[in-house]
Design an enzyme around this catalytic site. Structure first.
Site, mmCIF file in Angstrom:
data_model
loop_
_atom_site.group_PDB
_atom_site.id
_atom_site.type_symbol
_atom_site.label_atom_id
_atom_site.label_comp_id
_atom_site.label_asym_id
_atom_site.label_seq_id
_atom_site.Cartn_x
_atom_site.Cartn_y
_atom_site.Cartn_z
ATOM 1 N N TRP A 324 0.825 -1.218 0.000
ATOM 2 C CA TRP A 324 0.000 0.000 0.000
ATOM 3 C C TRP A 324 0.861 1.270 0.000
ATOM 4 C CZ3 TRP A 324 -1.346 2.826 4.920
ATOM 5 C CH2 TRP A 324 -0.386 2.585 5.917
ATOM 6 N N ASP A 325 2.133 1.124 0.330
ATOM 7 C CA ASP A 325 3.038 2.279 0.352
ATOM 8 C C ASP A 325 2.932 3.085 -0.932
ATOM 9 O OD1 ASP A 325 3.829 0.072 1.869
ATOM 10 O OD2 ASP A 325 5.943 0.623 1.862
ATOM 11 N N GLU A 455 0.798 -2.553 12.567
ATOM 12 C CA GLU A 455 0.944 -4.024 12.569
ATOM 13 C C GLU A 455 1.261 -4.593 13.948
ATOM 14 O OE1 GLU A 455 3.757 -4.749 9.447
ATOM 15 O OE2 GLU A 455 2.208 -4.665 7.904
ATOM 16 N N LYS A 563 2.995 0.235 16.074
ATOM 17 C CA LYS A 563 4.235 0.258 15.322
ATOM 18 C C LYS A 563 4.361 1.582 14.575
ATOM 19 C CE LYS A 563 6.376 -2.737 11.775
ATOM 20 N NZ LYS A 563 5.984 -3.658 10.686
ATOM 21 N N GLN A 564 3.228 2.189 14.285
ATOM 22 C CA GLN A 564 3.248 3.323 13.365
ATOM 23 C C GLN A 564 1.948 4.101 13.450
ATOM 24 O OE1 GLN A 564 3.025 -0.162 10.801
ATOM 25 N NE2 GLN A 564 2.707 1.333 9.182
#
Lengths: 734, 734
Positions: A324-325, A455, A563-564
């Site tokens: 998806w980046d 994640e 994580k983000q």
């Protein structure tokens, strides 16, 4: 353009570790990439990465179940094009090399390196290597070696070749970010005196790739004698053909070295013309920003058959897969710097629609399409579904990117041919995937057992990001159906999109549930996140990050730890929808529980910090983001660049400092330049106009460089720029 | 005891499919099992299963992560002991066999079979096979073959051997319930005229197993000539030694066939004495019940080093692993029929404490022990953690079983030596694993990201079963600390259990959160279960069950659908704690969303139905449970018996029909005999007393057959049975 800013050389680095540098100094052109492998290393069987050239291998599961991805897809390791074999007259090999200088000229795409080579007798010679890759001449790479005497002054023998199928060792790893499958290829080659041509073929995917190595000077490839009396130069041309199912006419015309070099120079001239960027006060961050852009341009596929892999063409991490980046970080970047690339990246997705429709059905949804979480050929290749297939949000990410591209270009032909179908098929998936639930008398549309971008939290209900994005995805159907109608298109009919379906989907938009925590006054990452205990950060030693390498997923998942950016990623995308005080609370809350173990995180936090005018946090996040690979701060740049973050660092400037966001009819800016910078300037494209945006500590100026004009909003005022009115400056009052 | 009820023969079966029958007619003794493989099948490389005799192999993951189970453990395939090779004089082989009769005498453990054999010329002979396994002579197996003329009347040559390392083919499977690893062993053998002895050794675990094959009549093993003029009998003795790290004195004394047979007969006589059961009106269900008990006795390890695997010793499904089934289904059965076996099964767990302490720490909990979800050697062997390691409830299951065993036996020595440590280490795990959370001002102790017994729902918060069981587990620390104190034991000191820790754990007991849904008036399976959409049962064709073979886990997990009893399993265990009206609602609610795809489910639903006096549902669930393997209703009896369900069917009678439950100081009964039965009788042990319970349609009678007495509660009245007062009858008013 200041020349120096565009030159990256060894002075930049504290850490000159070879494996990291090979990634950083890689050259590429969207079709193939050449890692800056030490040329004096014959036994290396990697270093050339061809976009979309992959093989498959069965995925072995400890325990398999229905619908699991069945095959690994892995980018093929092709030996480095840079290696050369050098012997002294008495037969000893110059097998040690010391790098003395290395300069990447980002203004031309030319890499120059100086080495001192040593043989086993301790004798030395000097070697300079110049290399470059064609850009419109996308199948070509040139490399030149110059030799001069060191302590050794006699003649040398040089051999230039490319050897396949060296001993391939599979490396066992617990790190899911590395390449997992190493493959063998069959090679049918023809050796002539001054050239070697071959076709390599993958074992399972049966994909052919023609490769040509040719001496530029019609000299022998093997044991060619070079005199060191005067500095001696030899050049080679490599052809990396298109990926084919059957080989035909691999190389119709072979350019010479000068042509390749000129092509590179002219490509970069044009490219920077549209995207030049400069940050006063920090040459280092300025250079890093340009470097990140340079690598983005190099990395993205441009042919509609390939995309932008997580590591670009600079390494084989994540097996060369597209995630998806591409859509969430890459597309906004390219939409404003090279819209043709953005368009082709989306066409790649369009070409995966059939596989994705099948996948939706395998996942129990009988309408629409579900895109693979990680893939090259469109089929799901994630061998760990909780952080793979469960990230359904990729569907909405793609739809979002289609919409973004359209807003930036108004490319109606694209919507007609590709965009509408992508939007509709993803929206249909959401409609079939979600379900109505009644909570406290409120009927709401929910999505269950999903994984959001974070994640470190898996298989949860109503992930805010997912729901928010799905809601938007669903809303795009009516928007684009209306646009197509206005364009007198028949597309909706062709896609069997009825008025009833439009109305039904539009009602669903209103019903999608967005989890909100009243106590904390913030959007909840999901239904359960805020109920979990907070990760024991105070008991976690520094060396235990990233957590994924030191804790069982079960341990990570049961805590409140991200994580983000997850909720904040949605906040970034839907700029202005959430009141600032809530955004403040969300930033403060989620920042405390986020490790930023993902390279996709910092830039987003930086953008939100900018919007909140938290100048230090903005600056620090930007620094972390923009230097991530150049300083190898995640410790795994060896495996390839963090491509999403490359774009993230650009977004930090454009969407962060300049607060740019794209509205349906205008381009919006908000001023957030951190106090650490006195001046910043960048160019970008919008609706076929070339703009330059300048920020100083007390003003923002938008200039129309080329084009017929557009509307822009700065803070709360809308302006129109056109041939009459080419510049608007707003003074900032803080 | 009626002899006929104890005889299982071919008449019982509609489906006489060979692969199912080999499982059903398997003989075993807790140490090893012999599947009823067709004796005329030389190429078979399986059929003998030795409890705990396993090899390991690396688990390959599509994507690996920290803390994943690293090795498969798989019970070793040992060739069948039953095969025999028969030739006619002219050298043609009798390689076809037709089974004519087969009778398993469960009163004696003797299996008798009649075959007609045919050679390639179409000539036939008759063969009768009698086989039996030693019980206290646990290393021995006997088999006798009698031959008689058919259309062929000449002499025959027989060869009896055991051939290892036939071609081993790995079978690829998506079915996680099958064996996944097939191993090779090394064999060092000595062949003599009338005997063959060998030691086989596993490759990775280095475990030796001595095996002996001996002719009972000192005849040649190879090409022994048998005359068919008169019916001719030959016998063989097999020794299956103990599993050893180094082989020493494998077989000190070799019994003869009669001794093995007598041992089997006497074992079963004593066993049935303590556990006889009879159901009037249904010889079929009566026989099936006895069969299930027979197989349970055969299956369970008795040495403290082995346990009761999911398939017993009747097959290699689930790779011979031990699961929670042992504790939750097996232990109550054995506690009341053969307490020594129950004790040893728990000692096996005690012997795994060290591995389990290490596992807790790998899962981020620094105190206590976490038992492996599936294992042979105590290490986690589950290659799919969402339905493996995440089933933390196994810890509480073991503690529950320790408590159950103690309540049934008052075995204080066991608690001192093993039980207290098991209870404490599991309780400590829960304390470290859970966390306090404040919800609506209420401080509560919660457990996050767990999987309950229902494997169609994974990685959820506050699974009711898990929380309820953990709460009980925690409560047992004080209970047993008090008991040890009363026994003047030093054990608590040795285990470093302080008064402060006892108080702390006891406070936690009060704080454990139990999810309850006010709208529905039922315990919620977990925090999210009831919010999910209900599985589209109406759109699910019959052939799509079990769901796990036809849908991606993500599809299953996002719906409200249960594989098996989950909340209701807790309700069964904590009988009487939940008001009947709530239990009614729970039964009705959960039954609608439960597929019973797990063999562990039906019996529990049957017990709850019994408690609710739903006579038809009780009867039907019992029928489904008791006939599950005999009718191969789950379609995979080929892989081995569903051992937990064998015990479940017994529990259906004892805990269901007779409503037996175990209290701290007495044995409680509630009358729930379904109207389909007029009379039912069973024996059981309680505190060293042998009891007989008789149920008729209007009364329940408890008789003390042996022992000094005990207290019992029938409905709401407590009675004392002793040498003076040996029988109590209560008339039932419905």
């Amino acid at each position: 353009m200041k020349t120096k800013e565009y030159q990256l050389n060894l002075d930049f680095f504290d850490n000159k570790q070879e494996d990291t540098q090979k990634t950083i100094f890689s050259l590429a052109n969207g079709h193939f990439g050449v890692e800056a492998i030490n040329p004096i290393n014959e036994s290396i069987n990697y270093g050339t990465n061809v976009n979309g050239y992959f093989d498959t291998g069965e995925i072995t599961y400890g325990e398999k179940a229905f619908g699991y991805a069945s095959e690994h897809q892995t980018i093929v390791n092709i030996p480095s094009l840079r290696t050369i074999y050098i012997q002294s007259l008495n037969g000893t090999t110059f097998d040690k090399s010391m790098l003395k200088e290395r300069t990447l000229d980002m203004k031309t795409g030319i890499l120059t390196e100086k080495f001192v080579l040593e043989n086993s007798s301790g004798e030395t010679i000097q070697m300079e290597v110049t290399s470059f890759v064609g850009q419109s001449l996308k199948n070509w790479y040139g490399i030149e070696y110059s030799f001069a005497a060191g302590t050794y002054v006699d003649d040398i023998y040089i051999t230039k070749n490319i050897i396949f199928n060296r001993d391939i060792k599979q490396v066992e790893t617990d790190d899911p970010r590395k390449q997992s499958l190493v493959q063998k290829v069959t090679v049918i080659g023809e050796q002539e005196q001054d050239s070697y041509s071959c076709v390599i073929k993958t074992q399972n995917t049966n994909l052919s790739l023609p490769i040509l190595l040719k001496s530029a000077d019609e000299i022998n490839l093997s044991n060619y004698k070079v005199s060191l009396k005067k500095m001696s130069k030899v050049g080679y041309i490599f052809g990396i053909g298109d990926i084919q199912e059957n080989v035909k006419n691999p190389f119709l015309q072979i350019p010479n070295l000068d042509e390749i070099k000129a092509d590179s120079i002219s490509f970069w001239k044009n490219t920077w013309e549209n995207s030049a960027l400069s940050i006063d006060d920090s040459p280092k961050l300025n250079k890093a920003s340009l470097y990140n852009m340079f690598q983005l341009f190099q990395s993205a596929g441009r042919d509609g058959k390939t995309s932008l892999s997580a590591k670009g063409l600079s390494g084989t991490g994540y097996e060369g897969h597209y995630f998806w980046d591409t859509e969430m970080y890459g597309i906004p970047y390219f939409a404003h710097t090279s819209p043709g690339i953005a368009r082709n990246l989306l066409i790649y997705r369009f070409n995966c629609l059939d596989q994705s429709r099948k996948r939706a059905s395998e996942l129990g949804v009988d309408k629409g399409a579900l895109f693979a979480w990680r893939t090259i050929n469109g089929l799901e290749a994630s061998a760990y579904y909780p952080a793979g297939t469960a990230q359904y949000h990729i569907d909405a990410d793609i739809a979002f990117a289609v919409d973004y591209y359209y807003k930036a270009t108004k490319d109606n032909e694209f919507i007609e041919k590709y965009g509408m179908e992508l939007i509709l098929e993803t929206a249909r998936f959401w409609k079939g995937f979600g379900d109505y639930n009644t909570v406290d008398g409120q009927r709401q549309f929910e999505f269950h057992t999903v994984t959001g971008p974070d994640e470190y939290t898996a298989l949860v209900d109503n992930n805010y990001y997912t729901n928010r994005m799905a809601k938007y995805n669903l809303s795009l159907v009516k928007k684009y159906a209306d646009i197509l109608k206005k364009n007198n298109s028949n597309k909706t009919k062709e896609l069997k999109l009825t008025d009833e379906e439009i109305i039904d989907l539009d009602q669903t938009v209103k019903d999608v549930y967005l989890p909100y925590n009243t106590d904390k006054g913030i959007y909840a990452q999901d239904d359960s996140f805020l109920q979990k205990p907070v990760w024991p950060f105070d008991k976690t030693p520094k060396e235990n990050y990233p957590l994924l390498l030191h804790y069982h997923p079960l341990t990570i998942y049961r805590y409140q730890v991200a994580k983000q950016a997850d909720t904040l990623l949605a906040e970034y995308l839907f700029a202005g929808e959430t009141p600032v005080d809530q955004l403040e609370r969300e930033y403060d809350y989620y920042d405390k529980v986020t490790t930023h173990d993902s390279s996709l995180s910092k830039s987003i936090y930086g953008i939100i910090a900018a919007r909140l005018n938290r100048t230090d946090e903005t600056y620090n996040a930007f620094k972390d983001s923009v230097l991530m690979d150049l300083e190898n701060s995640h410790g795994n740049t060896d495996d390839g660049l963090h491509v999403a973050n490359l774009a993230g660092s650009w977004l930090s400037i454009v969407a962060g400092f300049a607060g740019m966001s794209l509205c349906d009819d205008y381009l919006s800016f908000e001023y957030h330049l951190p106090k650490q910078f006195s001046k910043l300037k960048f160019r970008m494209l919008y609706l076929n106009n070339l703009l330059e945006i300048s920020l100083s500590q007390n003003s923002i100026t938008i200039s129309l460089i080329k084009g017929t004009g557009f509307k822009t909003k700065i803070s709360d005022t809308i302006y129109e720029l056109n041939s009459e009115n080419k510049k608007i400056t707003q003074v900032v009052t803080k």
